[in-house]
Write an enzyme that holds these catalytic residues in place. Structure first.
Site, mmCIF file in Angstrom:
data_model
loop_
_atom_site.group_PDB
_atom_site.id
_atom_site.type_symbol
_atom_site.label_atom_id
_atom_site.label_comp_id
_atom_site.label_asym_id
_atom_site.label_seq_id
_atom_site.Cartn_x
_atom_site.Cartn_y
_atom_site.Cartn_z
ATOM 1 N N GLU A 1 0.800 -1.227 0.000
ATOM 2 C CA GLU A 1 0.000 0.000 0.000
ATOM 3 C C GLU A 1 0.830 1.272 0.000
ATOM 4 O OE1 GLU A 1 -0.701 -2.627 1.928
ATOM 5 O OE2 GLU A 1 -2.713 -3.304 1.362
ATOM 6 N N HIS B 1 -10.894 -4.189 10.104
ATOM 7 C CA HIS B 1 -11.564 -4.107 8.798
ATOM 8 C C HIS B 1 -12.922 -3.403 8.901
ATOM 9 C CE1 HIS B 1 -8.538 -6.835 7.260
ATOM 10 N NE2 HIS B 1 -9.102 -6.868 6.078
HETATM 11 C C1 LIG Z 1 -2.413 -4.434 4.532
HETATM 12 C C2 LIG Z 1 -3.444 -5.284 3.899
HETATM 13 N N1 LIG Z 1 -3.642 -5.200 2.577
HETATM 14 C C3 LIG Z 1 -4.580 -5.957 1.978
HETATM 15 C C4 LIG Z 1 -5.338 -6.817 2.709
HETATM 16 C C5 LIG Z 1 -6.428 -7.653 2.047
HETATM 17 N N2 LIG Z 1 -5.967 -9.040 1.960
HETATM 18 C C6 LIG Z 1 -6.313 -9.942 2.896
HETATM 19 S S1 LIG Z 1 -5.589 -11.412 2.651
HETATM 20 C C7 LIG Z 1 -4.819 -10.868 1.255
HETATM 21 C C8 LIG Z 1 -3.943 -11.787 0.479
HETATM 22 C C9 LIG Z 1 -2.840 -12.288 1.313
HETATM 23 O O1 LIG Z 1 -2.085 -13.191 0.586
HETATM 24 P P1 LIG Z 1 -1.007 -14.043 1.326
HETATM 25 O O2 LIG Z 1 -0.162 -13.169 2.181
HETATM 26 O O3 LIG Z 1 -0.310 -14.853 0.308
HETATM 27 O O4 LIG Z 1 -1.845 -14.969 2.316
HETATM 28 P P2 LIG Z 1 -2.891 -16.115 1.942
HETATM 29 O O5 LIG Z 1 -4.237 -15.478 1.979
HETATM 30 O O6 LIG Z 1 -2.554 -16.671 0.622
HETATM 31 O O7 LIG Z 1 -2.750 -17.107 3.036
HETATM 32 C C10 LIG Z 1 -5.142 -9.540 1.005
HETATM 33 C C11 LIG Z 1 -4.658 -8.757 -0.134
HETATM 34 C C12 LIG Z 1 -5.126 -6.873 4.095
HETATM 35 N N3 LIG Z 1 -5.859 -7.641 4.897
HETATM 36 N N4 LIG Z 1 -4.154 -6.120 4.663
#
Ligand SMILES: Cc1ncc(C[n+]2csc(CCOP(=O)(O)OP(=O)(O)O)c2C)c(N)n1
Ligand SMILES: [Mg+2]
Lengths: 325, 332
Positions: free
Chosen positions: B61, B130
């Site tokens: 971000e 959130h």
């Molecule tokens: C700072 C932030 N940006 C975006 C999000 C929205 N978000 C939640 S999970 C996710 C993907 C995360 O991917 P990863 O780290 O690979 O974890 P996975 O869900 O695959 O276990 C996103 C973009 C968030 N919760 N926090």
């Protein structure tokens, strides 16, 4: 299967813990589908060998930080079903008194410093916990769980630098399930993940995250070395999530093929693989393992029923815990 | 009959129209392209404009907001999608130290025409990280404009104005309102910033609400009408700039006011508006101006607790009743 341990009890506990995670998630999904669970939740199914392989190498004094996909870490670090389901349903007897829910679920008494809804948000916390251990001469180790997508957060680079400079007892455990929400991580991440840690002089390992013994073996070695002041370390665990990004992510063929899901589920499942190993090595019979599965399922059903009947927190709790006494 | 579309469609249309009109407008954020965001607000845009103008970013971000600032300073008009308003904390430096101040620090030579679109609003059972409504944080910073659409109609008109504005604009959409429908004309229209909308005329008390709190105020006005209390409901539409004149005129007429916003009550948007009314309409007031914000607690997950934290029509009506009856109230 990598050969790591010979202790039958340890093996069976690892199997049981993986089954407990899978069973917990199946029940959580059911609660969502039957509209009994408030909000959404991110399933850990498919990634069990990562949490269990790692947490079985830790003691209760060792800490972890968890993620939005945190039920698996929570179970693996010693949590009980009842308080977990209560938390999922927002009940007063939940681990966080219903204030946290799925995305903040944690049994703090077993060294779980919390699940985090900010991607990458726990990297500072984990590294700070390791700094405290070093400053206070404690020999506990902190494991920081995060996803492949979280490697895009700048915070990770700031804290890895400090962890390396100060030889902190922290292990960065990157659960690489290939996806960040609805995007293949390879489309939004340049270069290699382990090389990111290596750039700071941090020893990094890429490992099959579907092989619980391999994960456990490596973690044991790294934890022992971290306790001796040889940290930090970085692990990239290759794994897969079976469900959508969250329980509501049902139609996902636009970003992930059914064939790919099938391949991981049928040919690389961590529980099926470990089970076959236990049977072929004569550690347990199919019947014994079936009995164990059934017992876990009964436990879960009981805990769900308990949580459904449990009371919500009293309205007076709403402004409790804003500040510590 | 005018067609009705959802708030989500309204935002989508506004962005698509502006992207067609102006080739320098582009969009970036997490899962904005094929996925069209988790709320599906941007679905279809990548098909029309391609991945050069609808860019999926890594989960970085501060990084991509920084990129937007730089692109905006050098001739582009970026729209940045911040998936949850709660992530504003991550981008505060880029937004508040960089975007907000360039024009001023350069003596008017540099401009940052960018839009940060994000969301707000609790009661979605998404817990403390959130569910926040953080408009007060950015409204505090000189150089940032802040829009808070209260319906699909506002969402479209304000988004188009935001994209054409030569300043950084932060738009907060209520994530519970994405599927709410409202009449939206087919023809092009813009809603200017700093022009409040009087949603309902009244004579006894002024209810000023932002975003979804406009609905709360309107419902409260219905309750009050049944009891013979006539409430005027005003939507400021943008909190920076703020249409003080419309608010003051109303309060001078009704002599009572409640300001409702979903941010935490303390040090918030409600406090700022109430304070201006006190300063500038003091001698017209028959009662203290009340603030009604979200409770000063992190948003709890449990439905049993979360629902207690946001203002409801019943609470607004109850406070209005007391004000009109001349009872002293302490808002806190
Ligand atoms: C700072 C932030 N940006 C975006 C999000 C929205 N978000 C939640 S999970 C996710 C993907 C995360 O991917 P990863 O780290 O690979 O974890 P996975 O869900 O695959 O276990 C996103 C973009 C968030 N919760 N926090
Ligand atoms: Mg991932």
């Amino acid at each position: 299967m990598a050969k790591a341990k010979t202790n039958t009890e340890d093996y069976l506990r690892m199997y049981r813990q993986m089954v407990r995670i899978r069973t917990f998630e199946d029940n959580a999904n059911q609660l969502y589908l039957s509209a009994k669970m408030p909000g959404l939740t991110h399933m850990y199914s498919g990634e069990e060998a990562v949490a269990v392989g790692i947490c079985e190498a830790l003691t209760d004094d060792d800490r972890i930080t968890s993620t939005h996909r945190g039920h698996g870490h929570c179970v693996a670090k010693g949590a009980e079903f009842k308080a977990m389901f209560c938390e999922l349903l927002g009940k007063a007897e939940g681990y966080c008194r219903g204030k946290g829910g799925s995305m903040h679920i944690a049994d703090q008494s077993h060294g779980n410093l919390g699940a985090n809804a900010i991607v990458g948000g726990s990297m500072g916390i984990a590294t700070g916990s390791a700094l405290r251990a070093k400053l206070q001469g404690a020999d506990d180790v902190t494991v920081c769980f995060f996803g492949d997508g979280a490697t895009a957060q700048g915070l990770m680079y700031e804290v890895m630098n400090m962890a390396a400079l100060w030889s902190l007892p922290v292990i960065y455990a990157c659960e690489n399930n290939g996806y960040s929400e609805y995007t293949k991580t390879e489309e939004i991440a340049a270069g290699s993940i382990t090389a990111r840690a290596e750039a700071f002089g941090i020893e990094a390992h890429q490992i099959d995250g579907q092989d619980v013994l391999a994960v456990n073996d490596l973690t044991r070695k790294l934890v022992a070395r971290a306790r001796r002041g040889e940290g930090p370390f970085f692990m990239e665990l290759m794994t897969y999530r079976y469900h959508g990004h969250h329980v509501g992510d049902i139609n996902r063929e636009y970003y992930r093929s059914k064939a790919e899901e099938k391949e991981w589920k049928e040919n690389r499942d961590p529980i099926i693989r470990f089970r076959a190993h236990l049977v072929s090595e004569g550690i347990a019979t199919e019947d014994e393992l079936d009995a164990m599965n059934a017992e876990v399922e009964r436990d879960a059903a009981e805990a769900v029923a308990y949580a459904e009947a449990a009371p919500y927190p009293d309205a007076s709790e709403v402004d409790q815990h804003v500040f510590a006494a | 009959m005018m067609r009705e579309i959802t708030l989500s469609q309204a935002v989508n249309e506004a962005i698509a129209e502006e992207m067609r009109r102006d080739a320098s407008v582009f969009l970036m954020g997490e899962d904005v392209a094929e996925a069209g965001t988790p709320f599906k607000v941007l679905s279809g845009l990548v098909e029309e404009f391609g991945t050069d103008r609808v860019i999926d970013t890594p989960i970085s971000e501060p990084g991509f907001v920084g990129l937007a600032v730089g692109a905006a300073m050098t001739g582009a008009r970026p729209i940045v999608d911040l998936m949850f308003g709660d992530f504003i904390y991550l981008v505060m430096d880029q937004l508040c130290n960089q975007a907000a101040k360039q024009h001023y620090m350069s003596g008017g030579k540099l401009t940052v025409p960018m839009v940060l679109r994000t969301n707000m609003g609790a009661t979605r059972r998404s817990a403390a990280q959130h569910s926040q409504s953080l408009q007060a944080l950015v409204a505090h910073i000189p150089g940032l404009k802040v829009a808070m659409p209260s319906s699909a109609y506002e969402a479209k008109g304000l988004m188009k104005t935001a994209i054409r504005d030569n300043n950084p604009v932060v738009i907060f959409e209520d994530k519970l309102m994405y599927q709410d429908r409202a009449p939206v004309p087919e023809e092009e229209y813009l809603i200017p910033f700093g022009v409040a909308n009087v949603q309902r005329k009244g004579t006894d008390i002024t209810l000023i609400g932002t975003s979804s709190m406009v609905q709360v105020a309107l419902s409260a006005a219905e309750i009050l009408a049944a009891e013979g209390i006539s409430a005027e409901v005003i939507d400021p539409r943008t909190i920076v700039p703020l249409d003080e004149a419309t608010l003051l005129n109303s309060v001078k007429k009704t002599s009572r006011a409640i300001v409702i916003d979903e941010g935490h009550q303390s040090y918030g948007v409600t406090a700022e508006i109430a304070s201006r009314l006190n300063e500038k309409a003091f001698y017209h007031l028959d009662a203290p101006v009340l603030r009604m914000g979200a409770m000063d607690v992190p948003v709890p997950f449990s439905p049993a607790l979360e629902d207690l934290t946001v203002p409801t029509p019943e609470q607004v009506a109850a406070n209005a009743r007391k004000l009109c009856a001349g009872e002293m109230i302490h808002a806190a």
